[in-house]
Design a protein around this motif. Structure first.
Motif, PDB file in Angstrom:
ATOM      1  N   SER A   7       0.824  -1.217   0.000  1.00  0.00           N
ATOM      2  CA  SER A   7       0.000   0.000   0.000  1.00  0.00           C
ATOM      3  C   SER A   7       0.854   1.261   0.000  1.00  0.00           C
ATOM      4  CB  SER A   7      -0.969   0.020   1.181  1.00  0.00           C
ATOM      5  OG  SER A   7      -1.882  -1.041   1.078  1.00  0.00           O
ATOM      6  N   LEU A   8       1.994   1.181  -0.673  1.00  0.00           N
ATOM      7  CA  LEU A   8       2.878   2.349  -0.759  1.00  0.00           C
ATOM      8  C   LEU A   8       2.301   3.390  -1.712  1.00  0.00           C
ATOM      9  CD1 LEU A   8       6.346   0.583  -1.119  1.00  0.00           C
ATOM     10  CD2 LEU A   8       5.579   1.973   0.811  1.00  0.00           C
ATOM     11  N   PRO A   9       2.516   4.672  -1.416  1.00  0.00           N
ATOM     12  CA  PRO A   9       2.146   5.702  -2.388  1.00  0.00           C
ATOM     13  C   PRO A   9       2.991   5.501  -3.655  1.00  0.00           C
ATOM     14  CG  PRO A   9       2.824   6.676  -0.288  1.00  0.00           C
ATOM     15  CD  PRO A   9       3.111   5.217  -0.209  1.00  0.00           C
ATOM     16  N   PHE A  10       2.399   5.727  -4.802  1.00  0.00           N
ATOM     17  CA  PHE A  10       3.115   5.514  -6.062  1.00  0.00           C
ATOM     18  C   PHE A  10       4.280   6.483  -6.227  1.00  0.00           C
ATOM     19  CE2 PHE A  10      -1.210   3.880  -7.072  1.00  0.00           C
ATOM     20  CZ  PHE A  10      -0.849   2.543  -7.160  1.00  0.00           C
ATOM     21  N   SER A  11       4.258   7.572  -5.470  1.00  0.00           N
ATOM     22  CA  SER A  11       5.306   8.590  -5.603  1.00  0.00           C
ATOM     23  C   SER A  11       6.563   8.278  -4.793  1.00  0.00           C
ATOM     24  CB  SER A  11       4.756   9.946  -5.172  1.00  0.00           C
ATOM     25  OG  SER A  11       4.315   9.874  -3.819  1.00  0.00           O
ATOM     26  N   ILE A  12       6.498   7.326  -3.859  1.00  0.00           N
ATOM     27  CA  ILE A  12       7.654   7.040  -3.015  1.00  0.00           C
ATOM     28  C   ILE A  12       8.730   6.321  -3.828  1.00  0.00           C
ATOM     29  CG2 ILE A  12       6.925   4.799  -2.101  1.00  0.00           C
ATOM     30  CD1 ILE A  12       7.933   5.784   0.669  1.00  0.00           C
ATOM     31  N   ASP A  13       9.993   6.659  -3.551  1.00  0.00           N
ATOM     32  CA  ASP A  13      11.077   5.973  -4.255  1.00  0.00           C
ATOM     33  C   ASP A  13      11.880   5.122  -3.266  1.00  0.00           C
ATOM     34  OD1 ASP A  13      12.832   7.716  -2.933  1.00  0.00           O
ATOM     35  OD2 ASP A  13      13.109   8.992  -4.681  1.00  0.00           O
ATOM     36  N   GLU A  14      12.816   4.346  -3.812  1.00  0.00           N
ATOM     37  CA  GLU A  14      13.572   3.417  -2.976  1.00  0.00           C
ATOM     38  C   GLU A  14      14.412   4.131  -1.916  1.00  0.00           C
ATOM     39  OE1 GLU A  14      15.584   0.756  -5.677  1.00  0.00           O
ATOM     40  OE2 GLU A  14      13.711  -0.260  -6.180  1.00  0.00           O
ATOM     41  N   ALA A  15      14.926   5.308  -2.223  1.00  0.00           N
ATOM     42  CA  ALA A  15      15.727   6.059  -1.246  1.00  0.00           C
ATOM     43  C   ALA A  15      14.864   6.468  -0.052  1.00  0.00           C
ATOM     44  CB  ALA A  15      16.354   7.285  -1.903  1.00  0.00           C
ATOM     45  N   THR A  38       5.390   0.027 -18.057  1.00  0.00           N
ATOM     46  CA  THR A  38       5.280   1.475 -17.820  1.00  0.00           C
ATOM     47  C   THR A  38       6.381   1.996 -16.905  1.00  0.00           C
ATOM     48  OG1 THR A  38       3.862   1.211 -15.881  1.00  0.00           O
ATOM     49  CG2 THR A  38       2.759   1.343 -18.042  1.00  0.00           C
ATOM     50  N   GLY A  39       6.993   1.108 -16.105  1.00  0.00           N
ATOM     51  CA  GLY A  39       7.999   1.535 -15.148  1.00  0.00           C
ATOM     52  C   GLY A  39       7.396   2.150 -13.892  1.00  0.00           C
ATOM     53  N   ARG A  40       6.076   2.217 -13.815  1.00  0.00           N
ATOM     54  CA  ARG A  40       5.379   2.813 -12.670  1.00  0.00           C
ATOM     55  C   ARG A  40       5.355   1.832 -11.502  1.00  0.00           C
ATOM     56  NH1 ARG A  40      -0.769   3.493 -11.674  1.00  0.00           N
ATOM     57  NH2 ARG A  40      -0.791   5.194 -10.196  1.00  0.00           N
ATOM     58  N   SER A  41       5.481   2.356 -10.294  1.00  0.00           N
ATOM     59  CA  SER A  41       5.426   1.544  -9.086  1.00  0.00           C
ATOM     60  C   SER A  41       4.106   0.784  -9.026  1.00  0.00           C
ATOM     61  CB  SER A  41       5.536   2.450  -7.857  1.00  0.00           C
ATOM     62  OG  SER A  41       5.192   1.744  -6.689  1.00  0.00           O
ATOM     63  N   LYS A  42       4.177  -0.461  -8.543  1.00  0.00           N
ATOM     64  CA  LYS A  42       2.964  -1.249  -8.330  1.00  0.00           C
ATOM     65  C   LYS A  42       2.422  -1.049  -6.909  1.00  0.00           C
ATOM     66  CE  LYS A  42       3.418  -4.896 -11.713  1.00  0.00           C
ATOM     67  NZ  LYS A  42       3.225  -6.342 -11.905  1.00  0.00           N
ATOM     68  N   GLY A  43       3.097  -0.210  -6.111  1.00  0.00           N
ATOM     69  CA  GLY A  43       2.594   0.112  -4.778  1.00  0.00           C
ATOM     70  C   GLY A  43       3.055  -0.838  -3.692  1.00  0.00           C
ATOM     71  N   PHE A  44       4.045  -1.678  -3.997  1.00  0.00           N
ATOM     72  CA  PHE A  44       4.601  -2.530  -2.955  1.00  0.00           C
ATOM     73  C   PHE A  44       6.070  -2.797  -3.228  1.00  0.00           C
ATOM     74  CE2 PHE A  44       3.288  -5.602  -6.130  1.00  0.00           C
ATOM     75  CZ  PHE A  44       4.243  -6.617  -6.066  1.00  0.00           C
ATOM     76  N   GLY A  45       6.745  -3.283  -2.192  1.00  0.00           N
ATOM     77  CA  GLY A  45       8.160  -3.554  -2.342  1.00  0.00           C
ATOM     78  C   GLY A  45       8.671  -4.431  -1.220  1.00  0.00           C
ATOM     79  N   LEU A  62       6.220   0.318  11.918  1.00  0.00           N
ATOM     80  CA  LEU A  62       5.793   0.888  10.636  1.00  0.00           C
ATOM     81  C   LEU A  62       4.489   0.301  10.096  1.00  0.00           C
ATOM     82  CD1 LEU A  62       9.262   1.216   8.850  1.00  0.00           C
ATOM     83  CD2 LEU A  62       7.858   3.047   9.835  1.00  0.00           C
ATOM     84  N   ASN A  63       4.113  -0.906  10.518  1.00  0.00           N
ATOM     85  CA  ASN A  63       2.859  -1.492  10.037  1.00  0.00           C
ATOM     86  C   ASN A  63       1.691  -0.631  10.509  1.00  0.00           C
ATOM     87  OD1 ASN A  63       1.209  -3.429   8.739  1.00  0.00           O
ATOM     88  ND2 ASN A  63       0.781  -4.374  10.720  1.00  0.00           N
ATOM     89  N   GLY A  64       0.893  -0.164   9.565  1.00  0.00           N
ATOM     90  CA  GLY A  64      -0.236   0.698   9.897  1.00  0.00           C
ATOM     91  C   GLY A  64       0.110   2.179   9.918  1.00  0.00           C
ATOM     92  N   ALA A  65       1.388   2.516   9.678  1.00  0.00           N
ATOM     93  CA  ALA A  65       1.786   3.934   9.642  1.00  0.00           C
ATOM     94  C   ALA A  65       1.220   4.602   8.394  1.00  0.00           C
ATOM     95  CB  ALA A  65       3.312   4.043   9.646  1.00  0.00           C
ATOM     96  N   THR A  66       1.080   5.908   8.443  1.00  0.00           N
ATOM     97  CA  THR A  66       0.581   6.670   7.302  1.00  0.00           C
ATOM     98  C   THR A  66       1.754   7.314   6.577  1.00  0.00           C
ATOM     99  OG1 THR A  66      -1.484   7.109   8.461  1.00  0.00           O
ATOM    100  CG2 THR A  66      -0.972   8.515   6.585  1.00  0.00           C
ATOM    101  N   VAL A  67       1.843   7.051   5.283  1.00  0.00           N
ATOM    102  CA  VAL A  67       2.881   7.628   4.434  1.00  0.00           C
ATOM    103  C   VAL A  67       2.181   8.333   3.278  1.00  0.00           C
ATOM    104  CG1 VAL A  67       4.877   7.155   2.968  1.00  0.00           C
ATOM    105  CG2 VAL A  67       4.508   5.793   5.028  1.00  0.00           C
ATOM    106  N   GLU A  68       2.348   9.647   3.216  1.00  0.00           N
ATOM    107  CA  GLU A  68       1.714  10.465   2.180  1.00  0.00           C
ATOM    108  C   GLU A  68       0.213  10.156   2.048  1.00  0.00           C
ATOM    109  OE1 GLU A  68       3.884  10.470  -1.535  1.00  0.00           O
ATOM    110  OE2 GLU A  68       5.807  10.489  -0.462  1.00  0.00           O
ATOM    111  N   GLY A  69      -0.445  10.041   3.196  1.00  0.00           N
ATOM    112  CA  GLY A  69      -1.891   9.837   3.203  1.00  0.00           C
ATOM    113  C   GLY A  69      -2.341   8.403   3.035  1.00  0.00           C
ATOM    114  N   ARG A  70      -1.411   7.456   2.891  1.00  0.00           N
ATOM    115  CA  ARG A  70      -1.795   6.048   2.733  1.00  0.00           C
ATOM    116  C   ARG A  70      -1.322   5.249   3.938  1.00  0.00           C
ATOM    117  NH1 ARG A  70      -2.202   4.067  -3.248  1.00  0.00           N
ATOM    118  NH2 ARG A  70      -2.655   2.217  -2.047  1.00  0.00           N
ATOM    119  N   THR A  71      -2.156   4.341   4.402  1.00  0.00           N
ATOM    120  CA  THR A  71      -1.794   3.451   5.501  1.00  0.00           C
ATOM    121  C   THR A  71      -1.055   2.260   4.917  1.00  0.00           C
ATOM    122  OG1 THR A  71      -3.739   4.138   6.732  1.00  0.00           O
ATOM    123  CG2 THR A  71      -2.669   2.102   7.439  1.00  0.00           C
TER     124      THR A  71
END
Length: 110
Positions: A7-15, A38-45, A62-71
């Motif tokens: 459930s990662l935001p699509f905008s987050i990068d590996e760094a 497409t090279g676009r994130s699938k929202g998990f890693g 970190l489980n259940g934490a909010t990152v850029e509005g997503r849990t």
């Protein structure tokens, strides 16, 4: 320990993901899964941490934490048993694409 992060935001990068986990200890590797076309994130890693105690602390915090509005979902990644890997043909029944329409060969005989 190999850790699944979903459930990662699509905008987050590996760094950014690495930085979040490094707050809990040493991080060996970080991989955000992307669409091969497409090279676009699938929202998990996945994040690998060599110290199981540090990895468990990161999971707990970190489980259940909010990152850029997503849990986000964070848990220990368990490898799939070898026999359960999916192939492209597993979702098709033995009948193929035609379904129940197989009577077309009798046309014109009457």
């Amino acid at each position: 320990m190999n850790i699944f992060v979903g459930s990662l935001p699509f905008s987050i990068d590996e760094a950014d993901l690495r930085e979040s986990f490094e707050a809990y200890g040493t991080v060996d590797s970080v991989k955000i899964i992307t669409d091969k076309f497409t090279g676009r994130s699938k929202g998990f890693g996945f994040v690998e941490m060599p110290n199981d105690a540090e990895a468990q602390k990161a999971i707990d915090e970190l489980n259940g934490a909010t990152v850029e509005g997503r849990t986000i979902v964070v848990n220990k990644s368990e490898p799939k048993p070898e026999g359960e890997r999916k192939s492209f043909n597993n979702n098709r029944s033995g009948g193929g694409y035609g379904g129940g329409n197989r009577g077309g060969g009798d046309r014109g005989r009457y």
